[in-house]
Design an enzyme around this catalytic site. Structure first.
Site, short mmCIF file in Angstrom:
data_model
loop_
_atom_site.label_atom_id
_atom_site.label_comp_id
_atom_site.label_asym_id
_atom_site.label_seq_id
_atom_site.Cartn_x
_atom_site.Cartn_y
_atom_site.Cartn_z
N THR A 14 -26.91 7.40 33.15
CA THR A 14 -27.50 6.16 32.64
C THR A 14 -28.39 5.49 33.68
OG1 THR A 14 -25.66 5.83 31.12
CG2 THR A 14 -26.95 3.88 31.69
N SER A 73 -24.24 12.77 31.84
CA SER A 73 -23.05 13.34 32.46
C SER A 73 -22.04 13.87 31.45
CB SER A 73 -22.37 12.32 33.38
OG SER A 73 -21.71 11.31 32.66
N SER A 74 -22.24 13.57 30.15
CA SER A 74 -21.40 14.22 29.14
C SER A 74 -21.70 15.71 29.05
CB SER A 74 -21.62 13.57 27.77
OG SER A 74 -22.96 13.75 27.33
N THR A 92 -21.55 7.96 34.38
CA THR A 92 -20.16 7.51 34.54
C THR A 92 -19.16 8.27 33.68
OG1 THR A 92 -20.49 5.77 32.88
CG2 THR A 92 -20.88 5.18 35.19
N ASP A 93 -19.61 8.98 32.64
CA ASP A 93 -18.67 9.66 31.75
C ASP A 93 -17.77 10.64 32.49
OD1 ASP A 93 -19.62 8.32 29.57
OD2 ASP A 93 -20.59 10.03 28.62
#
Length: 328
Positions: free
Chosen positions: A14, A57-58, A90-91
């Protein structure tokens, strides 16, 4: 006196995202664009940009995480670098940070950071987090802490940090462990040290094929069986309470361990650890399961990936490889 030099390793997330005309937010900014958007970094450190990935990051895989760890270790040989900042979504940040923590024995700070707001929003938190991360990466007080996460003024150990809110700016917490320190008014404050077992730090590979199975009331052994039959090299079982499961699950755990697939038991509860105290926990232990202390399911999976690779390399039994990391 010249400013210290840090490596900024960008991976997307993000912090590098912007909305499309349709409203969908996607990773858009390159590492160079991210760096250019925070000119204040030039007052903290000289920055060596390392663009590794540019993904949400997913989409991060264990192999991507391993590449981050390998790059940090390679750059660590450069004595001119004071530390590292890893810009990450951050995921899955806590998993990447923990794998780097396991595989890195150096003294220089490795600071993961990101953003909860994308770059087009008025309250975009990326610049502040990036500046704070650079302050930690250049701080002598942060040496020998291993990998940490710096977000919203907090500094949390990679082993302990977990994402606790989907949208809040203070997205990470160490729960009952407490934060390692903070960045307040531009000053880095470290509250405590932390042990850093290094028995896995020489690894150059991991076993990515580790499944994570979570139990709920009435869950049978079907998901464990599916993991075993699909060729999982190991399984992490998020059990109930103190580490309990029903007889059907216990029977499948026994089949897994008998076929050479280790099962590492943790709790689905966010605070506290596991132990074979109740009858169901004793049944899991008798079935051959190992107990994973107070690690979360996602952290236990990362640890088991590393421990399985170390077991292949050294033939040291898994319990001895896992134990130094379970109750820290």
């Amino acid at each position: 006196m010249s400013l210290p030099e840090i490596a900024l390793i960008t991976t997307g997330g993000t912090i590098a995202a912007r909305p499309l005309p349709s409203g969908e937010v996607v990773v858009a900014d390159s590492g160079e664009e991210l760096l250019a958007s925070v000119p204040e970094l030039g007052g903290i450190a000289r920055v060596r940009l390392v663009e590794l990935f540019n993904i949400d990051s997913s989409l991060m895989t264990p192999q991507n995480m391993l590449e981050i760890a390998r790059r940090v270790r390679a750059l660590d040989r450069d004595e001119n670098l004071a530390g590292f900042v890893v810009a990450h979504g951050t995921d899955t940040m806590e998993e990447s940070a923990y794998l780097v923590d396991l595989l890195y024995a150096g003294e220089k700070p490795v600071v993961f950071t990101g953003a909860q707001r994308n770059a087009s929003e008025r309250d975009f938190d990326g610049p502040r987090n990036l500046l704070d991360a650079a302050r930690v990466a250049t701080s002598p007080a942060a040496r020998n802490l291993g990998a940490v996460i710096a977000m919203a003024g907090r500094i949390d150990a990679a082993r302990d940090a977990t994402k606790v809110h989907t949208t809040a700016l203070e997205a990470f917490s160490s729960l009952d462990r407490g934060k390692l320190g903070e960045i307040f008014d531009g000053t880095v404050r470290i509250f405590r040290s932390r042990p850093r077992p290094s028995n896995l730090a020489s690894l150059d590979d991991i076993e990515p094929n580790v499944a994570l199975v979570k139990l709920a009331a009435g869950t049978d052994g079907a998901f464990l069986r599916a993991a075993r039959e699909s060729g999982a090299a190991g399984i992490v079982l998020e059990a109930l309470g103190l580490g309990n499961a029903n007889p059907d699950v216990v029977r499948e755990v026994e089949r897994c361990t008998a076929s050479g697939v280790p099962v590492l038991v943790v709790s689905r509860i966010p605070l506290g650890g596991v132990a074979p105290v109740y009858g169901a926990g004793h049944d899991l232990a008798r079935a051959g399961a190992l107990f994973g202390g107070n690690l979360s399911g996602q952290k236990a999976r990362i640890l088991l990936m590393a421990a399985l690779a170390a077991n292949r390399k050294t033939r040291e039994p898994l319990p001895g490889l896992l134990d130094p990391h379970l109750e820290l």
